[in-house]
Scaffold this active site. Structure first.
Site, PDB file in Angstrom:
ATOM      1  N   PHE A  62       0.846  -1.199   0.000  1.00 53.13           N
ATOM      2  CA  PHE A  62       0.000   0.000   0.000  1.00 53.13           C
ATOM      3  C   PHE A  62       0.881   1.248   0.000  1.00 53.13           C
ATOM      4  O   PHE A  62       0.795   2.084  -0.889  1.00 53.13           O
ATOM      5  CB  PHE A  62      -0.934  -0.011   1.218  1.00 53.13           C
ATOM      6  N   ASP A  63       1.758   1.342   0.997  1.00 46.05           N
ATOM      7  CA  ASP A  63       2.656   2.493   1.084  1.00 46.05           C
ATOM      8  C   ASP A  63       4.044   2.053   0.591  1.00 46.05           C
ATOM      9  O   ASP A  63       4.986   1.913   1.360  1.00 46.05           O
ATOM     10  CB  ASP A  63       2.706   3.006   2.531  1.00 46.05           C
ATOM     11  N   LYS A  64       4.138   1.859  -0.714  1.00 48.43           N
ATOM     12  CA  LYS A  64       5.363   1.280  -1.288  1.00 48.43           C
ATOM     13  C   LYS A  64       6.584   2.153  -1.062  1.00 48.43           C
ATOM     14  O   LYS A  64       7.694   1.661  -0.900  1.00 48.43           O
ATOM     15  CB  LYS A  64       5.184   1.050  -2.793  1.00 48.43           C
ATOM     16  N   ASN A 109      -3.106  -8.377  -8.567  1.00 44.68           N
ATOM     17  CA  ASN A 109      -2.136  -7.362  -8.984  1.00 44.68           C
ATOM     18  C   ASN A 109      -0.932  -8.040  -9.625  1.00 44.68           C
ATOM     19  O   ASN A 109      -0.530  -9.132  -9.246  1.00 44.68           O
ATOM     20  CB  ASN A 109      -1.740  -6.468  -7.801  1.00 44.68           C
ATOM     21  N   ARG A 110      -0.389  -7.337 -10.618  1.00 46.81           N
ATOM     22  CA  ARG A 110       0.883  -7.757 -11.212  1.00 46.81           C
ATOM     23  C   ARG A 110       1.764  -6.517 -11.337  1.00 46.81           C
ATOM     24  O   ARG A 110       2.267  -6.203 -12.408  1.00 46.81           O
ATOM     25  CB  ARG A 110       0.662  -8.456 -12.563  1.00 46.81           C
ATOM     26  N   MET A 111       1.885  -5.803 -10.232  1.00 46.00           N
ATOM     27  CA  MET A 111       2.573  -4.509 -10.271  1.00 46.00           C
ATOM     28  C   MET A 111       4.056  -4.654 -10.600  1.00 46.00           C
ATOM     29  O   MET A 111       4.618  -3.856 -11.341  1.00 46.00           O
ATOM     30  CB  MET A 111       2.394  -3.780  -8.930  1.00 46.00           C
ATOM     31  N   PHE A 113       6.732  -4.577  -8.399  1.00 42.43           N
ATOM     32  CA  PHE A 113       7.588  -3.696  -7.570  1.00 42.43           C
ATOM     33  C   PHE A 113       7.876  -2.320  -8.180  1.00 42.43           C
ATOM     34  O   PHE A 113       9.042  -1.911  -8.266  1.00 42.43           O
ATOM     35  CB  PHE A 113       8.952  -4.339  -7.295  1.00 42.43           C
ATOM     36  N   SER A 174       6.849 -12.468  -4.091  1.00 44.77           N
ATOM     37  CA  SER A 174       6.027 -11.780  -5.075  1.00 44.77           C
ATOM     38  C   SER A 174       5.973 -12.622  -6.344  1.00 44.77           C
ATOM     39  O   SER A 174       7.014 -13.045  -6.853  1.00 44.77           O
ATOM     40  CB  SER A 174       6.605 -10.410  -5.409  1.00 44.77           C
ATOM     41  N   ASN A 176       5.242 -11.513  -9.169  1.00 44.73           N
ATOM     42  CA  ASN A 176       5.312 -10.617 -10.329  1.00 44.73           C
ATOM     43  C   ASN A 176       6.719 -10.230 -10.760  1.00 44.73           C
ATOM     44  O   ASN A 176       6.894  -9.394 -11.630  1.00 44.73           O
ATOM     45  CB  ASN A 176       4.478  -9.359 -10.040  1.00 44.73           C
ATOM     46  N   THR A 177       7.733 -10.796 -10.116  1.00 46.10           N
ATOM     47  CA  THR A 177       9.109 -10.630 -10.580  1.00 46.10           C
ATOM     48  C   THR A 177       9.571 -12.030 -10.972  1.00 46.10           C
ATOM     49  O   THR A 177       9.738 -12.889 -10.094  1.00 46.10           O
ATOM     50  CB  THR A 177       9.997 -10.038  -9.459  1.00 46.10           C
ATOM     51  N   LYS A 210       9.135 -13.254   4.076  1.00 41.77           N
ATOM     52  CA  LYS A 210       7.728 -13.341   3.645  1.00 41.77           C
ATOM     53  C   LYS A 210       7.578 -14.389   2.559  1.00 41.77           C
ATOM     54  O   LYS A 210       8.242 -14.316   1.524  1.00 41.77           O
ATOM     55  CB  LYS A 210       7.245 -11.980   3.138  1.00 41.77           C
ATOM     56  N   ASN A 239       2.093 -14.035   1.073  1.00 46.86           N
ATOM     57  CA  ASN A 239       1.905 -13.100  -0.033  1.00 46.86           C
ATOM     58  C   ASN A 239       0.658 -13.521  -0.845  1.00 46.86           C
ATOM     59  O   ASN A 239      -0.093 -14.390  -0.404  1.00 46.86           O
ATOM     60  CB  ASN A 239       3.169 -13.112  -0.912  1.00 46.86           C
ATOM     61  N   TYR A 311      -4.353  -5.909   3.639  1.00 49.83           N
ATOM     62  CA  TYR A 311      -4.331  -4.856   2.629  1.00 49.83           C
ATOM     63  C   TYR A 311      -5.694  -4.797   1.931  1.00 49.83           C
ATOM     64  O   TYR A 311      -6.413  -3.794   2.006  1.00 49.83           O
ATOM     65  CB  TYR A 311      -3.189  -5.113   1.629  1.00 49.83           C
ATOM     66  N   THR A 312      -6.096  -5.895   1.268  1.00 51.15           N
ATOM     67  CA  THR A 312      -7.287  -5.875   0.411  1.00 51.15           C
ATOM     68  C   THR A 312      -8.552  -5.443   1.162  1.00 51.15           C
ATOM     69  O   THR A 312      -9.372  -4.692   0.630  1.00 51.15           O
ATOM     70  CB  THR A 312      -7.478  -7.272  -0.229  1.00 51.15           C
TER      71      THR A 312
END
Ligand SMILES: Cc1cc2nc3c(=O)[nH]c(=O)nc-3n(C[C@H](O)[C@H](O)[C@H](O)COP(=O)(O)O)c2cc1C
Length: 355
Positions: A62-64, A109-111, A113, A174, A176-177, A210, A239, A311-312
Protein backbone atom coordinates in the site's frame (compact mmCIF):
# COMPACT_ATOMS: atom_id res chain seq x y z
CA UNK A 1 -15.77 7.59 7.87
CA UNK A 2 -17.65 4.44 8.92
CA UNK A 3 -20.82 6.13 7.71
CA UNK A 4 -19.29 7.79 4.67
CA UNK A 5 -17.24 4.96 3.16
CA UNK A 6 -20.18 2.89 1.85
CA UNK A 7 -21.33 6.04 0.02
CA UNK A 8 -17.82 6.93 -1.17
CA UNK A 9 -16.87 3.42 -2.31
CA UNK A 10 -18.87 3.30 -5.57
CA UNK A 11 -17.23 6.57 -6.63
CA UNK A 12 -13.76 5.37 -5.67
CA UNK A 13 -14.40 2.11 -7.50
CA UNK A 14 -14.99 4.02 -10.74
CA UNK A 15 -11.34 5.08 -10.60
CA UNK A 16 -8.53 2.76 -11.69
CA UNK A 17 -7.46 0.82 -8.52
CA UNK A 18 -3.90 2.07 -8.61
CA UNK A 19 -5.01 5.69 -8.99
CA UNK A 20 -7.43 5.18 -6.10
CA UNK A 21 -4.50 4.15 -3.87
CA UNK A 22 -2.56 7.25 -5.01
CA UNK A 23 -5.60 9.31 -4.06
CA UNK A 24 -5.83 7.61 -0.66
CA UNK A 25 -2.14 8.32 -0.03
CA UNK A 26 -2.62 11.98 -0.98
CA UNK A 27 -5.57 12.12 1.43
CA UNK A 28 -3.55 10.49 4.20
CA UNK A 29 -0.81 13.10 3.74
CA UNK A 30 -3.35 15.65 4.97
CA UNK A 31 -4.38 13.51 7.96
CA UNK A 32 -3.16 14.09 11.53
CA UNK A 33 0.07 12.33 12.45
CA UNK A 34 -0.84 11.10 15.88
CA UNK A 35 -2.58 7.74 16.31
CA UNK A 36 -6.34 8.00 16.72
CA UNK A 37 -7.28 7.18 20.32
CA UNK A 38 -5.29 5.11 22.76
CA UNK A 39 -4.75 1.40 22.18
CA UNK A 40 -6.42 -1.01 24.55
CA UNK A 41 -3.59 -2.34 26.78
CA UNK A 42 -4.77 -5.94 26.28
CA UNK A 43 -3.62 -5.63 22.64
CA UNK A 44 0.00 -4.73 23.41
CA UNK A 45 2.62 -7.39 22.82
CA UNK A 46 6.32 -7.93 22.31
CA UNK A 47 7.27 -9.89 19.20
CA UNK A 48 10.89 -10.60 18.22
CA UNK A 49 11.93 -8.17 20.94
CA UNK A 50 9.85 -5.28 19.56
CA UNK A 51 6.87 -3.78 21.37
CA UNK A 52 3.67 -3.48 19.30
CA UNK A 53 0.73 -1.38 20.59
CA UNK A 54 -1.70 -3.70 18.80
CA UNK A 55 -1.15 -6.73 16.55
CA UNK A 56 -3.01 -5.46 13.45
CA UNK A 57 -0.72 -4.17 10.71
CA UNK A 58 -0.97 -2.70 7.24
CA UNK A 59 0.61 -5.18 4.81
CA UNK A 60 3.30 -4.26 2.28
CA UNK A 61 2.28 -2.84 -1.08
CA UNK A 62 0.00 0.00 0.00
CA UNK A 63 2.66 2.49 1.08
CA UNK A 64 5.36 1.28 -1.29
CA UNK A 65 7.53 4.38 -0.98
CA UNK A 66 7.19 5.07 2.76
CA UNK A 67 5.19 8.24 2.17
CA UNK A 68 2.55 7.91 4.91
CA UNK A 69 3.40 5.23 7.50
CA UNK A 70 2.57 7.50 10.44
CA UNK A 71 -0.70 8.68 8.98
CA UNK A 72 -1.66 5.09 8.09
CA UNK A 73 -0.87 4.08 11.67
CA UNK A 74 -3.21 6.89 12.70
CA UNK A 75 -6.11 4.82 11.28
CA UNK A 76 -5.53 2.40 14.15
CA UNK A 77 -2.85 0.03 12.85
CA UNK A 78 -0.29 -1.15 15.38
CA UNK A 79 2.33 -1.31 12.64
CA UNK A 80 2.80 -0.45 8.99
CA UNK A 81 5.03 -2.32 6.55
CA UNK A 82 6.33 -0.07 3.77
CA UNK A 83 7.72 -1.32 0.43
CA UNK A 84 8.58 -3.45 -1.35
CA UNK A 85 11.59 -1.25 -2.03
CA UNK A 86 14.41 -2.29 -4.38
CA UNK A 87 17.98 -0.93 -4.63
CA UNK A 88 17.28 1.05 -7.80
CA UNK A 89 13.99 2.77 -8.65
CA UNK A 90 11.93 0.87 -11.21
CA UNK A 91 8.68 1.46 -13.07
CA UNK A 92 7.16 -2.02 -12.71
CA UNK A 93 4.92 -3.73 -15.23
CA UNK A 94 2.81 -1.99 -17.90
CA UNK A 95 -0.59 -0.56 -16.86
CA UNK A 96 -3.24 -1.67 -16.09
CA UNK A 97 -1.77 -4.01 -13.50
CA UNK A 98 -4.20 -3.95 -10.55
CA UNK A 99 -7.73 -5.35 -10.90
CA UNK A 100 -10.66 -5.36 -8.49
CA UNK A 101 -12.66 -8.57 -8.33
CA UNK A 102 -15.68 -6.82 -6.86
CA UNK A 103 -17.96 -9.84 -6.61
CA UNK A 104 -15.25 -11.67 -4.64
CA UNK A 105 -14.05 -8.62 -2.65
CA UNK A 106 -10.62 -9.54 -3.96
CA UNK A 107 -7.75 -7.98 -5.95
CA UNK A 108 -5.36 -9.31 -8.57
CA UNK A 109 -2.14 -7.36 -8.98
CA UNK A 110 0.88 -7.76 -11.21
CA UNK A 111 2.57 -4.51 -10.27
CA UNK A 112 6.14 -5.89 -10.35
CA UNK A 113 7.59 -3.70 -7.57
CA UNK A 114 7.19 -0.18 -8.99
CA UNK A 115 9.03 1.98 -6.45
CA UNK A 116 11.25 5.01 -6.03
CA UNK A 117 14.18 2.98 -4.68
CA UNK A 118 15.43 2.19 -1.19
CA UNK A 119 17.44 5.40 -0.76
CA UNK A 120 14.43 7.62 -1.20
CA UNK A 121 12.31 5.46 1.11
CA UNK A 122 15.00 5.45 3.79
CA UNK A 123 15.43 9.20 3.52
CA UNK A 124 11.73 9.68 4.18
CA UNK A 125 11.77 7.30 7.13
CA UNK A 126 14.81 9.03 8.61
CA UNK A 127 12.90 12.31 8.62
CA UNK A 128 9.93 10.65 10.36
CA UNK A 129 11.94 8.52 12.72
CA UNK A 130 11.21 10.31 15.94
CA UNK A 131 7.56 11.13 15.42
CA UNK A 132 6.13 7.64 15.07
CA UNK A 133 3.97 7.49 18.15
CA UNK A 134 4.07 3.93 19.38
CA UNK A 135 3.20 2.27 16.04
CA UNK A 136 6.01 0.33 14.40
CA UNK A 137 7.37 0.53 10.86
CA UNK A 138 8.64 -2.48 8.95
CA UNK A 139 10.64 -2.09 5.74
CA UNK A 140 9.96 -4.75 3.10
CA UNK A 141 12.74 -5.21 0.55
CA UNK A 142 12.98 -6.91 -2.84
CA UNK A 143 15.29 -7.31 -5.83
CA UNK A 144 15.28 -5.29 -9.05
CA UNK A 145 13.73 -7.10 -12.00
CA UNK A 146 16.90 -6.78 -14.11
CA UNK A 147 19.31 -7.54 -11.28
CA UNK A 148 22.26 -9.80 -12.03
CA UNK A 149 22.79 -10.61 -8.36
CA UNK A 150 19.50 -10.73 -6.53
CA UNK A 151 20.99 -11.63 -3.17
CA UNK A 152 23.26 -8.58 -3.39
CA UNK A 153 20.12 -6.48 -3.95
CA UNK A 154 18.61 -7.70 -0.67
CA UNK A 155 21.88 -7.10 1.15
CA UNK A 156 22.12 -3.54 -0.17
CA UNK A 157 18.55 -2.73 0.88
CA UNK A 158 19.00 -4.23 4.33
CA UNK A 159 22.22 -2.32 4.99
CA UNK A 160 20.48 0.94 4.13
CA UNK A 161 17.15 0.25 5.85
CA UNK A 162 18.35 -1.33 9.11
CA UNK A 163 19.00 2.00 10.88
CA UNK A 164 15.47 3.32 10.20
CA UNK A 165 13.34 0.17 10.47
CA UNK A 166 11.67 -1.44 13.48
CA UNK A 167 11.85 -4.69 11.51
CA UNK A 168 12.93 -5.78 8.04
CA UNK A 169 11.13 -8.13 5.65
CA UNK A 170 12.88 -10.15 2.97
CA UNK A 171 10.20 -10.55 0.33
CA UNK A 172 10.86 -13.61 -1.80
CA UNK A 173 7.26 -14.35 -2.58
CA UNK A 174 6.03 -11.78 -5.08
CA UNK A 175 4.69 -13.65 -8.10
CA UNK A 176 5.31 -10.62 -10.33
CA UNK A 177 9.11 -10.63 -10.58
CA UNK A 178 10.03 -13.64 -12.73
CA UNK A 179 12.17 -16.18 -10.86
CA UNK A 180 11.98 -14.37 -7.50
CA UNK A 181 10.13 -17.15 -5.73
CA UNK A 182 12.87 -19.60 -6.66
CA UNK A 183 14.75 -18.02 -3.75
CA UNK A 184 12.37 -20.02 -1.53
CA UNK A 185 14.15 -23.25 -2.49
CA UNK A 186 16.31 -24.66 0.28
CA UNK A 187 19.90 -23.92 -0.81
CA UNK A 188 19.10 -20.53 -2.35
CA UNK A 189 17.17 -19.55 0.78
CA UNK A 190 19.98 -20.60 3.07
CA UNK A 191 22.46 -18.44 1.21
CA UNK A 192 20.05 -15.52 0.91
CA UNK A 193 19.06 -15.45 4.58
CA UNK A 194 22.60 -16.01 5.89
CA UNK A 195 23.83 -13.08 3.81
CA UNK A 196 20.87 -10.89 4.80
CA UNK A 197 21.58 -11.56 8.48
CA UNK A 198 25.20 -10.53 7.96
CA UNK A 199 24.05 -7.37 6.14
CA UNK A 200 21.93 -6.51 9.16
CA UNK A 201 25.17 -6.76 11.18
CA UNK A 202 24.91 -6.05 14.85
CA UNK A 203 21.85 -3.89 14.68
CA UNK A 204 19.07 -5.29 16.75
CA UNK A 205 16.53 -5.12 13.95
CA UNK A 206 14.46 -8.28 13.59
CA UNK A 207 14.53 -9.83 10.13
CA UNK A 208 11.39 -11.53 8.81
CA UNK A 209 10.97 -13.55 5.64
CA UNK A 210 7.73 -13.34 3.65
CA UNK A 211 6.60 -16.51 1.92
CA UNK A 212 4.09 -17.44 -0.80
CA UNK A 213 0.91 -19.42 -0.15
CA UNK A 214 1.66 -21.66 -3.11
CA UNK A 215 4.05 -23.99 -1.26
CA UNK A 216 4.17 -27.76 -0.99
CA UNK A 217 4.56 -29.52 2.38
CA UNK A 218 8.19 -30.19 1.42
CA UNK A 219 8.77 -26.46 0.71
CA UNK A 220 7.28 -25.56 4.10
CA UNK A 221 9.45 -28.10 5.92
CA UNK A 222 12.57 -26.82 4.11
CA UNK A 223 11.82 -23.15 4.77
CA UNK A 224 11.05 -23.84 8.44
CA UNK A 225 14.37 -25.69 8.75
CA UNK A 226 16.42 -22.93 7.08
CA UNK A 227 14.72 -20.19 9.12
CA UNK A 228 15.55 -21.97 12.36
CA UNK A 229 19.10 -22.83 11.28
CA UNK A 230 19.95 -19.30 10.21
CA UNK A 231 18.22 -17.52 13.10
CA UNK A 232 15.72 -15.44 11.13
CA UNK A 233 13.29 -13.76 13.55
CA UNK A 234 9.91 -14.48 11.98
CA UNK A 235 7.91 -15.70 8.99
CA UNK A 236 5.20 -13.67 7.28
CA UNK A 237 2.61 -16.04 5.81
CA UNK A 238 1.55 -15.17 3.12
CA UNK A 239 1.90 -13.10 -0.03
CA UNK A 240 -0.67 -13.26 -2.86
CA UNK A 241 -1.47 -16.53 -4.66
CA UNK A 242 -1.00 -17.43 -8.32
CA UNK A 243 -3.76 -20.04 -7.95
CA UNK A 244 -7.41 -19.36 -8.82
CA UNK A 245 -10.25 -20.93 -6.87
CA UNK A 246 -12.82 -22.36 -9.30
CA UNK A 247 -15.67 -20.46 -7.62
CA UNK A 248 -14.36 -16.92 -8.33
CA UNK A 249 -17.22 -14.89 -9.74
CA UNK A 250 -15.58 -11.76 -11.16
CA UNK A 251 -14.67 -11.43 -14.83
CA UNK A 252 -11.21 -10.09 -13.90
CA UNK A 253 -10.34 -13.41 -12.23
CA UNK A 254 -8.52 -14.55 -15.39
CA UNK A 255 -6.02 -11.67 -15.18
CA UNK A 256 -2.41 -12.73 -14.57
CA UNK A 257 -0.93 -11.83 -11.18
CA UNK A 258 -1.27 -12.43 -7.44
CA UNK A 259 -4.73 -12.83 -5.93
CA UNK A 260 -5.51 -11.38 -2.49
CA UNK A 261 -8.57 -10.99 -0.26
CA UNK A 262 -11.16 -13.57 0.90
CA UNK A 263 -10.36 -16.18 -1.80
CA UNK A 264 -6.86 -16.38 -0.28
CA UNK A 265 -8.05 -16.68 3.33
CA UNK A 266 -8.22 -20.47 3.78
CA UNK A 267 -4.98 -21.03 1.87
CA UNK A 268 -3.04 -18.46 3.91
CA UNK A 269 -4.50 -19.87 7.14
CA UNK A 270 -3.49 -23.41 6.14
CA UNK A 271 0.08 -22.27 5.39
CA UNK A 272 0.26 -20.46 8.74
CA UNK A 273 -0.92 -23.61 10.54
CA UNK A 274 1.66 -25.69 8.67
CA UNK A 275 4.46 -23.29 9.68
CA UNK A 276 3.24 -23.30 13.29
CA UNK A 277 3.41 -27.06 13.22
CA UNK A 278 6.81 -27.12 11.52
CA UNK A 279 8.38 -24.58 13.89
CA UNK A 280 6.61 -25.75 17.07
CA UNK A 281 5.83 -22.17 18.09
CA UNK A 282 9.54 -21.32 18.41
CA UNK A 283 9.48 -18.69 15.64
CA UNK A 284 7.03 -15.77 15.61
CA UNK A 285 4.60 -15.93 12.71
CA UNK A 286 2.75 -13.05 11.05
CA UNK A 287 -0.58 -14.02 9.49
CA UNK A 288 -1.74 -12.23 6.33
CA UNK A 289 -4.08 -13.10 3.48
CA UNK A 290 -7.84 -12.54 3.42
CA UNK A 291 -8.08 -11.06 6.91
CA UNK A 292 -11.09 -8.70 6.90
CA UNK A 293 -12.56 -8.70 10.41
CA UNK A 294 -11.78 -9.08 14.10
CA UNK A 295 -13.00 -12.69 13.82
CA UNK A 296 -10.46 -13.40 11.06
CA UNK A 297 -7.66 -11.78 13.05
CA UNK A 298 -8.56 -13.71 16.18
CA UNK A 299 -8.73 -17.01 14.27
CA UNK A 300 -5.26 -16.34 12.80
CA UNK A 301 -3.85 -15.51 16.26
CA UNK A 302 -5.35 -18.64 17.81
CA UNK A 303 -3.83 -20.62 14.92
CA UNK A 304 -0.36 -19.31 15.80
CA UNK A 305 0.09 -15.76 14.48
CA UNK A 306 1.69 -13.29 16.87
CA UNK A 307 0.78 -10.43 14.52
CA UNK A 308 -1.60 -10.08 11.57
CA UNK A 309 -1.65 -7.82 8.51
CA UNK A 310 -4.13 -6.85 5.83
CA UNK A 311 -4.33 -4.86 2.63
CA UNK A 312 -7.29 -5.87 0.41
CA UNK A 313 -9.92 -5.54 3.15
CA UNK A 314 -8.94 -1.90 3.63
CA UNK A 315 -9.97 -1.26 0.02
CA UNK A 316 -13.37 -2.91 0.48
CA UNK A 317 -14.17 -1.95 4.09
CA UNK A 318 -12.59 1.51 4.32
CA UNK A 319 -10.38 3.37 6.76
CA UNK A 320 -12.38 2.65 9.93
CA UNK A 321 -11.54 -1.08 9.62
CA UNK A 322 -8.30 -1.24 11.67
CA UNK A 323 -9.80 0.57 14.64
CA UNK A 324 -12.98 -1.56 14.53
CA UNK A 325 -10.89 -4.72 14.29
CA UNK A 326 -8.72 -3.71 17.24
CA UNK A 327 -11.81 -3.15 19.38
CA UNK A 328 -13.39 -6.43 18.26
CA UNK A 329 -10.19 -8.32 18.94
CA UNK A 330 -9.92 -6.91 22.46
CA UNK A 331 -13.54 -8.05 23.05
CA UNK A 332 -12.75 -11.58 21.84
CA UNK A 333 -9.68 -11.83 24.10
CA UNK A 334 -11.62 -10.72 27.18
CA UNK A 335 -14.63 -12.91 26.40
CA UNK A 336 -12.36 -15.97 26.26
CA UNK A 337 -10.48 -15.07 29.44
CA UNK A 338 -7.11 -14.16 27.88
CA UNK A 339 -5.16 -11.38 29.54
CA UNK A 340 -3.07 -10.53 26.48
CA UNK A 341 -2.66 -11.27 22.76
CA UNK A 342 0.38 -13.41 23.56
CA UNK A 343 -1.78 -15.69 25.73
CA UNK A 344 -4.04 -16.44 22.77
CA UNK A 345 -1.26 -17.08 20.21
CA UNK A 346 -1.51 -20.71 19.11
CA UNK A 347 -4.40 -21.49 21.49
CA UNK A 348 -5.95 -23.69 18.78
CA UNK A 349 -2.68 -25.12 17.46
CA UNK A 350 -1.99 -28.80 18.08
CA UNK A 351 0.72 -29.29 20.71
CA UNK A 352 4.10 -30.17 19.20
CA UNK A 353 6.55 -32.39 21.05
CA UNK A 354 9.81 -30.65 21.99
CA UNK A 355 12.64 -31.43 19.50
C1 LIG B 1 -1.94 -4.03 -5.01
C2 LIG B 1 -1.07 -4.88 -4.11
C3 LIG B 1 0.29 -4.66 -4.08
C4 LIG B 1 1.12 -5.45 -3.26
N1 LIG B 1 2.46 -5.20 -3.22
C5 LIG B 1 3.25 -5.93 -2.37
C6 LIG B 1 4.63 -5.65 -2.27
O1 LIG B 1 5.16 -4.74 -2.89
N2 LIG B 1 5.37 -6.42 -1.42
C7 LIG B 1 4.81 -7.45 -0.68
O2 LIG B 1 5.53 -8.11 0.08
N3 LIG B 1 3.50 -7.71 -0.76
C8 LIG B 1 2.71 -6.98 -1.58
N4 LIG B 1 1.37 -7.25 -1.65
C9 LIG B 1 0.83 -8.41 -0.87
C10 LIG B 1 0.22 -7.99 0.46
O3 LIG B 1 1.19 -7.44 1.31
C11 LIG B 1 -0.44 -9.20 1.16
O4 LIG B 1 0.56 -10.16 1.47
C12 LIG B 1 -1.51 -9.87 0.30
O5 LIG B 1 -2.25 -8.91 -0.41
C13 LIG B 1 -2.47 -10.72 1.14
O6 LIG B 1 -3.15 -9.93 2.09
P1 LIG B 1 -4.66 -9.35 1.86
O7 LIG B 1 -5.51 -10.50 1.42
O8 LIG B 1 -5.05 -8.75 3.17
O9 LIG B 1 -4.54 -8.31 0.80
C14 LIG B 1 0.54 -6.48 -2.46
C15 LIG B 1 -0.85 -6.67 -2.49
C16 LIG B 1 -1.66 -5.90 -3.31
C17 LIG B 1 -3.14 -6.14 -3.30
Amino acid sequence: MKVFYPALRPLLFRIDPERAVRLAISGLKLAPLSPRGANDPILASTVAGIGFPNPIGLAAGFDKNAEVPMQAAGLGFGFVEVGSLTPRPQVGNPLPRVFRLKDDEAIINRMGFPNEGIEKGVKRLRRMRFSHGSARTGVNVGANKDSEDRIADYEACITLAAPVADYLTVNISSPNTPGLRELQSKDALHELLSRCLIAREHREVPLFVKVAPDLTDRDIADIAEVVQETGVDGIICTNTTVSRAPDLRSSASSETGGLSGPPLREMALAVLKAFRQATGGRIPLVGVGGIASADDAYERIRAGASLVQLYTALVYEGPSLPKDMAEGLADHLRADGFSSVADAVGADAPKVAAP
